[in-house]
Motif scaffolding. Structure first.
Motif, short mmCIF file in Angstrom:
data_model
loop_
_atom_site.label_atom_id
_atom_site.label_comp_id
_atom_site.label_asym_id
_atom_site.label_seq_id
_atom_site.Cartn_x
_atom_site.Cartn_y
_atom_site.Cartn_z
N PHE A 138 0.85 -1.18 0.00
CA PHE A 138 0.00 0.00 0.00
C PHE A 138 0.88 1.23 0.00
N THR A 139 0.31 2.34 -0.43
CA THR A 139 1.02 3.60 -0.40
C THR A 139 0.68 4.29 0.91
N ALA A 140 1.72 4.59 1.68
CA ALA A 140 1.50 5.26 2.96
C ALA A 140 1.05 6.69 2.72
N PRO A 141 -0.02 7.11 3.36
CA PRO A 141 -0.49 8.48 3.19
C PRO A 141 0.39 9.45 3.96
N ARG A 142 0.34 10.71 3.58
CA ARG A 142 1.02 11.74 4.37
C ARG A 142 0.26 11.90 5.68
N VAL A 143 1.01 11.97 6.76
CA VAL A 143 0.39 12.13 8.08
C VAL A 143 1.07 13.30 8.79
N SER A 144 0.33 13.92 9.71
CA SER A 144 0.90 15.04 10.48
C SER A 144 1.43 14.57 11.83
N THR A 145 0.99 13.39 12.27
CA THR A 145 1.49 12.78 13.50
C THR A 145 1.72 11.30 13.22
N GLU A 146 2.53 10.66 14.06
CA GLU A 146 2.75 9.23 13.89
C GLU A 146 1.41 8.51 13.89
N THR A 147 1.20 7.65 12.92
CA THR A 147 -0.06 6.95 12.77
C THR A 147 0.21 5.46 12.62
N VAL A 148 -0.51 4.66 13.38
CA VAL A 148 -0.32 3.21 13.36
C VAL A 148 -1.41 2.57 12.50
N TYR A 149 -0.97 1.69 11.61
CA TYR A 149 -1.87 0.91 10.77
C TYR A 149 -1.66 -0.56 11.14
N GLU A 150 -2.75 -1.28 11.34
CA GLU A 150 -2.64 -2.70 11.68
C GLU A 150 -3.28 -3.53 10.57
N PHE A 151 -2.60 -4.62 10.22
CA PHE A 151 -3.06 -5.51 9.16
C PHE A 151 -3.03 -6.94 9.66
N ALA A 152 -3.95 -7.75 9.13
CA ALA A 152 -4.00 -9.17 9.47
C ALA A 152 -3.82 -9.98 8.18
N LEU A 153 -3.05 -11.05 8.29
CA LEU A 153 -2.90 -12.00 7.19
C LEU A 153 -3.51 -13.32 7.63
N THR A 154 -4.49 -13.79 6.85
CA THR A 154 -5.08 -15.11 7.08
C THR A 154 -4.63 -16.02 5.95
N VAL A 155 -4.12 -17.18 6.32
CA VAL A 155 -3.69 -18.19 5.35
C VAL A 155 -4.56 -19.41 5.54
N THR A 156 -5.16 -19.88 4.45
CA THR A 156 -6.10 -21.00 4.50
C THR A 156 -5.66 -22.07 3.51
N ASP A 157 -5.70 -23.34 3.94
CA ASP A 157 -5.37 -24.41 2.99
C ASP A 157 -6.66 -24.92 2.34
N ASN A 158 -6.52 -25.84 1.38
CA ASN A 158 -7.71 -26.28 0.64
C ASN A 158 -8.60 -27.21 1.46
N SER A 159 -8.19 -27.54 2.69
CA SER A 159 -9.05 -28.29 3.62
C SER A 159 -9.86 -27.36 4.51
N GLY A 160 -9.61 -26.06 4.39
CA GLY A 160 -10.35 -25.09 5.19
C GLY A 160 -9.67 -24.71 6.50
#
Length: 86
Positions: free
Chosen positions: A39-61
């Motif tokens: 992603f492209t980080a936006p311009r911020v005027s103060t420190e800003t925290v972004y949190e992301f989750a990665l889910t990995v799933t196999d073909n058995s669910g």
């Protein structure tokens, strides 16, 4: 900003990846269905925290999730002018 994840499956099943944003001002995630998203980080005027989750799933669910936090800091003033407006 690159978000990089990886996973293995004991049975060598195919894996599906899915990145999603948990917090912070909404950003557009490119390649959210791959191990590496960005992603492209936006311009911020103060420190800003972004949190992301990665889910990995196999073909058995079966799935696993992990999260990461990215801190975006304000850009340094590089135009030679003072930020002091007094």
């Amino acid at each position: 900003v690159w978000l990089r994840g990886s996973a293995t499956d004991a049975d060598s099943n195919a894996l599906r990846y899915h990145w999603r944003q948990i917090s912070g001002a909404t950003v557009n995630l490119d390649n959210a269905d791959r191990a590496e998203a960005k992603f492209t980080a936006p311009r911020v005027s103060t420190e800003t925290v972004y949190e992301f989750a990665l889910t990995v799933t196999d073909n058995s669910g079966l799935s696993a999730e992990d999260r990461t936090r990215i801190t975006v800091k304000p850009a340094a003033n590089t135009d030679g002018e003072s930020d002091d407006s007094s």
